[in-house]
Motif scaffolding. Structure first.
Motif, PDB file in Angstrom:
ATOM      1  N   PHE A   1       0.974  -1.111  -0.103  1.00 42.54           N
ATOM      2  CA  PHE A   1       0.020  -0.068  -0.021  1.00 42.54           C
ATOM      3  C   PHE A   1       0.763   1.481   0.242  1.00 42.54           C
ATOM      4  N   THR A   2       1.950   1.279   0.828  1.00 42.92           N
ATOM      5  CA  THR A   2       2.484   2.500   1.074  1.00 42.92           C
ATOM      6  C   THR A   2       3.509   2.727  -0.322  1.00 42.92           C
ATOM      7  N   ALA A   3       4.132   1.984  -1.022  1.00 38.88           N
ATOM      8  CA  ALA A   3       4.869   2.132  -1.949  1.00 38.88           C
ATOM      9  C   ALA A   3       4.052   2.438  -3.261  1.00 38.88           C
ATOM     10  N   GLY A   4       2.725   1.790  -3.192  1.00 41.73           N
ATOM     11  CA  GLY A   4       1.978   2.238  -4.321  1.00 41.73           C
ATOM     12  C   GLY A   4       1.642   3.600  -4.375  1.00 41.73           C
ATOM     13  N   ASN A   5       1.526   4.296  -3.134  1.00 42.16           N
ATOM     14  CA  ASN A   5       1.093   5.687  -2.966  1.00 42.16           C
ATOM     15  C   ASN A   5       2.561   6.581  -3.276  1.00 42.16           C
ATOM     16  N   LEU A   6       3.473   6.061  -3.355  1.00 36.55           N
ATOM     17  CA  LEU A   6       4.726   6.811  -3.550  1.00 36.55           C
ATOM     18  C   LEU A   6       5.040   6.863  -5.084  1.00 36.55           C
ATOM     19  N   LEU A   7       4.346   5.917  -5.835  1.00 38.31           N
ATOM     20  CA  LEU A   7       4.584   6.056  -7.240  1.00 38.31           C
ATOM     21  C   LEU A   7       4.219   7.336  -7.955  1.00 38.31           C
ATOM     22  N   PRO A   8       4.912   7.885  -8.891  1.00 33.06           N
ATOM     23  CA  PRO A   8       4.169   8.709  -9.587  1.00 33.06           C
ATOM     24  C   PRO A   8       3.062   8.569 -10.482  1.00 33.06           C
ATOM     25  N   GLN A   9       2.042   9.080 -10.665  1.00 32.48           N
ATOM     26  CA  GLN A   9       0.993   8.457 -11.067  1.00 32.48           C
ATOM     27  C   GLN A   9       1.015   8.364 -12.511  1.00 32.48           C
TER      28      GLN A   9
END
Lengths: 297, 326
Positions: A122-130
């Motif tokens: 979850f956390t890593a997913g949020n850090l990805l550039p859209q």
């Protein structure tokens, strides 16, 4: 979690020394410089085009009125776009909070083996550039048919589509913050309930969630502003101008309707007003929300 | 923030701390015994539904980006997907006149943000942390740009940069035809013009992060250092700044990610044409532009993904390791 609000706290005011006066002069100067672009926009928006076109922009105003605001609001049907934004932002914020608190509850109150991995995902997913995920997402949205459910008949070009991606994306950040918060609640609370035979749902809904109110309020404020301000998802995933939320609609409108910079200024300021209101009313929550996630090292 | 030591169940506490592995094994059993079947199903749904949504929309698409990067596809039907190996990347690295400038601009974006607004935000935070009068008012002034959307920020700054009606040209007298300074149109100037607007916003963000970090500094440290006769700068350099390490890590990660994500401002300014190319813009143009070169767009996304993961993975490993050992 110390309250990260940046209040003055216990006020021990020191007498004004020359160094302090110098500091105030510096801060006043910088603050004004910081506000200058916004103030400039206000100044331009308050002046009629006829006046600035003859006298130039840096000139003493003869007339200041709200006509540009009125025209921008009416000509571009802003109310409609504000409505679109509400339709996206309200469900997106509520569902994100619900969903991420459930994940956080699971991760923080039960020690299953996959917890850390799940939270990492979850956390890593949020850090990805859209933009990393947009190409397949866009294709996926075009492929998913939802006849009768959305106006476009697809996930693409629908409020539902935007809500889903906001929820999916933002729940990463919220799950992380809320799981940290829940982990600090005494374990005895849920242990006791468990022994007494309370169901897991009851533990979540009636014991843990009410205790998370401060964190939920902070995240809710933050999410409202973020989702309201979203530009990218809407630009790519909404094709019909009519369906756009306000921030991306403004981009369309500035080319279509607005012929003078004063009107653009008024439109831009009108778009910013809701976030400014939320910020001024819920400043404490907003700032603590921002630092909830960041404060931990 | 690392006081969650005793938050594990009593069973866990009872186990002698001989190593993390046996502790981990015992805890779940203790819980699971008490959970009914129904509870376990509820829990499964509570974690499962959000996970499916998140994984499907974020991670499956990220993986799909990687797969599509090695294909060519016009988007019409799955039949037209063709495996092309490294062709997209070869083309990107060798023939795309916008690619390397975009990489360079993303790097410049980061370097500027970390060298100018970040230290300035720290400086402002240190000043505002001195129990100063009107602190709230100043904070609000610096923080307002963070609240306003980047798209709106783009519009506001266009009013400043406009060649004939803008604030800057009007003030310096460059607003007459023939003497224009075209801040947004000139490829040598526009990136810097956008970066000023980006820095305007970034300063406030960094200020808030550092203010929160400074609140966490133990006041006795300050007292001790002033008793030792250290001056303000010495105290900051030797005592305060070292204790801000966790904040600095966050600031660094946030700044890198902001630099990689940069999009809205540039899109509003000039859609990333001439001088302001960014990786994010190139990807987006492949989708909403005329051409639909999905494989090619995905290849750029993979470059962006790889750069991001280089930052994200070490950050998460260190964060979560701390969490586990806490």
């Amino acid at each position: 979690m110390s309250t990260p609000t940046v209040a003055l706290g216990a006020k021990q005011r020191t007498p004004l020394r020359p160094a302090r006066i110098l500091l105030h002069v510096f801060l006043i100067g910088t603050s004004l410089a910081w506000l200058a672009p916004l103030l400039w926009a206000v100044f331009a928006a308050l002046r009629p085009y006829s006046e600035t076109s003859t006298k130039g922009y840096v000139s003493w105003p003869d007339k200041l009125n709200f006509d540009n605001f009125k025209n921008a609001f009416e000509q571009s049907d802003m109310l409609h776009y504000f409505g679109n934004t509400l339709l996206i932002a309200v469900p997106a914020v509520l569902v994100t909070l619900l969903v991420s608190s459930m994940v956080a509850f699971y991760v923080s109150r039960f020690d299953f083996r996959l917890n850390i991995f799940l939270l990492l995902v979850f956390t890593a997913g949020n850090l990805l550039p859209q933009q990393v995920i947009i190409t397949p997402l866009y294709r996926m949205y075009l492929l998913i048919d939802l006849p009768g459910i959305t106006m476009s008949g697809k996930l693409y070009d629908s409020a539902l589509g935007l809500v889903l991606i906001h929820v999916a994306f933002q729940s990463g950040f919220c799950a992380f913050v809320l799981s940290n918060y829940m982990r600090m609640l005494p374990h005895e609370l849920t242990e006791a309930a468990l022994v007494d035979g309370a169901s897991v749902w009851r533990m979540y809904w009636q014991i843990v969630l009410p205790l998370c109110k401060p964190a939920m309020a902070a995240l809710g404020t933050l999410l409202s502003i973020w989702i309201y301000n979203d530009f990218f998802w809407a630009i790519v995933l909404i094709s019909t101008g009519e369906n756009m939320p306000i921030t991306s609609a403004l981009n369309n409108l500035s080319g279509q309707y607005f012929t003078d910079p004063n009107l653009v200024a008024a439109g831009a300021l009108l778009t910013a007003i809701p976030t400014l209101i939320v910020y001024f009313v819920l400043q404490r929550q907003f700032v603590s929300g921002l630092t909830l996630g960041a404060n931990k090292g | 923030m690392t006081t969650d030591t005793n938050m594990k169940s009593p069973e866990a506490a009872a186990v002698p701390p001989s190593g993390p592995a046996p502790v981990k094994k015992r805890v779940p059993r203790g819980h699971k015994r008490l959970l009914t079947r129904r509870d376990r199903i509820t829990l499964g749904f509570m974690a499962g539904v959000p996970t499916v949504l998140h994984v499907a929309l974020v991670w499956v698409t990220a993986l799909a980006s990687i797969a599509l990067a090695f294909t060519s596809w016009d988007g019409i039907g799955f039949g037209s997907i063709k495996w092309v190996g490294l062709d997209n990347f070869k083309q990107l690295f060798n023939d795309n006149p916008q690619f390397w400038p975009a990489v360079e601009h993303n790097v410049i974006w980061f370097v500027v943000l970390i060298l100018i607004p970040t230290p300035f935000g720290l400086f402002l935070a240190v000043q505002l942390d001195k129990k100063i009068r009107f602190s709230r008012v100043y904070q609000t002034a610096f923080f307002l740009p963070v609240v306003v959307s980047l798209a709106v920020t783009g519009f506001v700054w266009q009013l400043v940069y406009n060649p004939d009606t803008g604030l800057i040209n009007s003030l310096i007298g460059a607003n007459k035809p023939g003497h224009y300074i075209d801040w947004i149109g000139d490829p040598h100037l526009n990136l810097w013009a956008v970066l000023i607007a980006a820095s305007w916003r970034h300063t406030g963000y960094m200020m808030i992060l550092y203010l929160a970090g400074l609140k966490g500094v133990d006041p006795s440290l300050r007292e001790a250092s002033s008793l030792d006769g250290a001056n303000e700068w010495q105290t900051f350099k030797n005592v305060i700044f070292p204790t801000l390490r966790p904040t600095n890590t966050v600031v660094l990660v946030v700044t890198i990610i902001e630099a990689l994500r940069a999009f809205d401002l540039v899109f509003v300014f000039n859609k990333g044409a001439q001088g302001t190319e960014l990786l994010s813009i190139l990807i987006t143009n492949n989708i909403i532009g005329e051409s639909s070169r999905i494989g090619y767009g995905s290849a750029i996304a993979v470059v962006l993904l790889v750069i991001s993961l280089v930052v994200i993975i070490p950050y998460l490993i260190s964060t979560f390791r701390k969490e586990r050992s806490a």
